[in-house]
Design a protein around this motif. Structure first.
Motif, PDB file in Angstrom:
ATOM      1  N   ASN A   1       2.770   6.179  -2.498  1.00 46.84           N
ATOM      2  CA  ASN A   1       3.890   7.094  -2.745  1.00 46.84           C
ATOM      3  C   ASN A   1       4.165   7.240  -4.239  1.00 46.84           C
ATOM      4  O   ASN A   1       4.441   8.344  -4.716  1.00 46.84           O
ATOM      5  CB  ASN A   1       5.158   6.638  -2.015  1.00 46.84           C
ATOM      6  N   ALA A   2       4.100   6.149  -4.978  1.00 45.73           N
ATOM      7  CA  ALA A   2       4.344   6.207  -6.421  1.00 45.73           C
ATOM      8  C   ALA A   2       3.277   7.043  -7.121  1.00 45.73           C
ATOM      9  O   ALA A   2       3.572   7.802  -8.041  1.00 45.73           O
ATOM     10  CB  ALA A   2       4.389   4.801  -7.009  1.00 45.73           C
ATOM     11  N   ILE A   3       2.033   6.939  -6.655  1.00 51.70           N
ATOM     12  CA  ILE A   3       0.950   7.727  -7.241  1.00 51.70           C
ATOM     13  C   ILE A   3       1.114   9.202  -6.896  1.00 51.70           C
ATOM     14  O   ILE A   3       1.024  10.075  -7.760  1.00 51.70           O
ATOM     15  CB  ILE A   3      -0.425   7.189  -6.791  1.00 51.70           C
ATOM     16  N   VAL A   4       1.396   9.496  -5.626  1.00 48.69           N
ATOM     17  CA  VAL A   4       1.570  10.891  -5.176  1.00 48.69           C
ATOM     18  C   VAL A   4       2.731  11.549  -5.913  1.00 48.69           C
ATOM     19  O   VAL A   4       2.647  12.709  -6.330  1.00 48.69           O
ATOM     20  CB  VAL A   4       1.787  10.945  -3.646  1.00 48.69           C
ATOM     21  N   GLU A   5       3.815  10.831  -6.091  1.00 45.05           N
ATOM     22  CA  GLU A   5       4.998  11.371  -6.766  1.00 45.05           C
ATOM     23  C   GLU A   5       4.893  11.285  -8.292  1.00 45.05           C
ATOM     24  O   GLU A   5       5.819  11.651  -9.001  1.00 45.05           O
ATOM     25  CB  GLU A   5       6.252  10.608  -6.304  1.00 45.05           C
ATOM     26  N   ASN A   6       3.748  10.781  -8.784  1.00 43.56           N
ATOM     27  CA  ASN A   6       3.525  10.620 -10.220  1.00 43.56           C
ATOM     28  C   ASN A   6       4.566   9.680 -10.849  1.00 43.56           C
ATOM     29  O   ASN A   6       4.994   9.890 -11.980  1.00 43.56           O
ATOM     30  CB  ASN A   6       3.515  11.966 -10.939  1.00 43.56           C
ATOM     31  N   ASP A   7       4.978   8.667 -10.087  1.00 41.26           N
ATOM     32  CA  ASP A   7       5.986   7.715 -10.545  1.00 41.26           C
ATOM     33  C   ASP A   7       5.409   6.382 -11.008  1.00 41.26           C
ATOM     34  O   ASP A   7       6.113   5.577 -11.592  1.00 41.26           O
ATOM     35  CB  ASP A   7       6.997   7.434  -9.430  1.00 41.26           C
ATOM     36  N   LEU A   8       4.127   6.137 -10.703  1.00 46.61           N
ATOM     37  CA  LEU A   8       3.512   4.873 -11.115  1.00 46.61           C
ATOM     38  C   LEU A   8       3.188   4.961 -12.591  1.00 46.61           C
ATOM     39  O   LEU A   8       2.417   5.806 -13.015  1.00 46.61           O
ATOM     40  CB  LEU A   8       2.242   4.602 -10.313  1.00 46.61           C
ATOM     41  N   ASN A   9       3.810   4.123 -13.379  1.00 43.38           N
ATOM     42  CA  ASN A   9       3.620   4.180 -14.820  1.00 43.38           C
ATOM     43  C   ASN A   9       2.525   3.225 -15.267  1.00 43.38           C
ATOM     44  O   ASN A   9       1.363   3.570 -15.217  1.00 43.38           O
ATOM     45  CB  ASN A   9       4.939   3.924 -15.542  1.00 43.38           C
ATOM     46  N   GLU A  10       2.882   2.033 -15.671  1.00 42.61           N
ATOM     47  CA  GLU A  10       1.870   1.135 -16.193  1.00 42.61           C
ATOM     48  C   GLU A  10       2.120  -0.300 -15.767  1.00 42.61           C
ATOM     49  O   GLU A  10       3.217  -0.657 -15.343  1.00 42.61           O
ATOM     50  CB  GLU A  10       1.817   1.213 -17.710  1.00 42.61           C
ATOM     51  N   ILE A  11       1.079  -1.107 -15.906  1.00 37.65           N
ATOM     52  CA  ILE A  11       1.205  -2.539 -15.687  1.00 37.65           C
ATOM     53  C   ILE A  11       1.973  -3.105 -16.878  1.00 37.65           C
ATOM     54  O   ILE A  11       1.625  -2.849 -18.020  1.00 37.65           O
ATOM     55  CB  ILE A  11      -0.180  -3.209 -15.593  1.00 37.65           C
TER      56      ILE A  11
ATOM     57  N   PHE B   1       0.815  -1.220   0.000  1.00 42.30           N
ATOM     58  CA  PHE B   1       0.000   0.000   0.000  1.00 42.30           C
ATOM     59  C   PHE B   1       0.849   1.271   0.000  1.00 42.30           C
ATOM     60  O   PHE B   1       0.653   2.153  -0.832  1.00 42.30           O
ATOM     61  CB  PHE B   1      -0.953  -0.016   1.201  1.00 42.30           C
ATOM     62  N   ASP B   2       1.804   1.369   0.923  1.00 43.82           N
ATOM     63  CA  ASP B   2       2.637   2.580   1.025  1.00 43.82           C
ATOM     64  C   ASP B   2       3.425   2.845  -0.252  1.00 43.82           C
ATOM     65  O   ASP B   2       3.526   3.987  -0.706  1.00 43.82           O
ATOM     66  CB  ASP B   2       3.608   2.487   2.207  1.00 43.82           C
ATOM     67  N   ILE B   3       3.984   1.804  -0.836  1.00 42.93           N
ATOM     68  CA  ILE B   3       4.773   1.968  -2.059  1.00 42.93           C
ATOM     69  C   ILE B   3       3.888   2.462  -3.200  1.00 42.93           C
ATOM     70  O   ILE B   3       4.261   3.378  -3.937  1.00 42.93           O
ATOM     71  CB  ILE B   3       5.481   0.647  -2.430  1.00 42.93           C
ATOM     72  N   LEU B   4       2.689   1.878  -3.334  1.00 46.61           N
ATOM     73  CA  LEU B   4       1.783   2.294  -4.404  1.00 46.61           C
ATOM     74  C   LEU B   4       1.297   3.727  -4.196  1.00 46.61           C
ATOM     75  O   LEU B   4       1.267   4.518  -5.141  1.00 46.61           O
ATOM     76  CB  LEU B   4       0.601   1.330  -4.504  1.00 46.61           C
TER      77      LEU B   4
END
Length: 107
Positions: free
Chosen positions: A80-90, A75-78
């Motif tokens: 943080n990745a969303i908040v930092e705009n770092d989550l790209n794609e599956i 949860f925390d990693i996801l």
């Protein structure tokens, strides 16, 4: 905040390996739980709007490919990745894309 509860499963029933979403299950599919690996929707989507489930491999900028193993654990990693705009794609999942397992940072 409410979260949609949704599941999918990796089926090995009759050697027909495929992902099945909960609304696609039939009574024939449910004869044996031994044939299923159930994955829960995390409540998050990738940059393309695709729902992220446990078992998915997502690309996170600065980390690389990351296996979503458990909603609580990741949860925390996801977030943080969303908040930092770092989550790209599956980029795949652990059942259909086993070659990705060697490339993940938390494998």
């Amino acid at each position: 905040m409410s979260r949609e509860i949704e599941f999918r499963a990796w089926s090995t029933f009759h050697d027909k390996k495929k992902l099945i979403y909960l609304n696609e299950f039939t009574s024939k599919d449910l004869k044996s739980c031994d044939n299923w690996k159930v994955m829960q929707y995390t409540g998050f989507v990738d940059t393309n709007g695709i729902k992220i489930f446990e078992g998915d491999v997502v690309h996170i900028s600065g980390i690389g490919n990351y296996v979503v193993k458990d909603i609580c654990q990741d949860f925390d990693i996801l977030v943080n990745a969303i908040v930092e705009n770092d989550l790209n794609e599956i980029v795949g999942n652990i059942y259909e894309n086993k070659e990705l397992i060697t490339e993940v940072k938390n494998g």
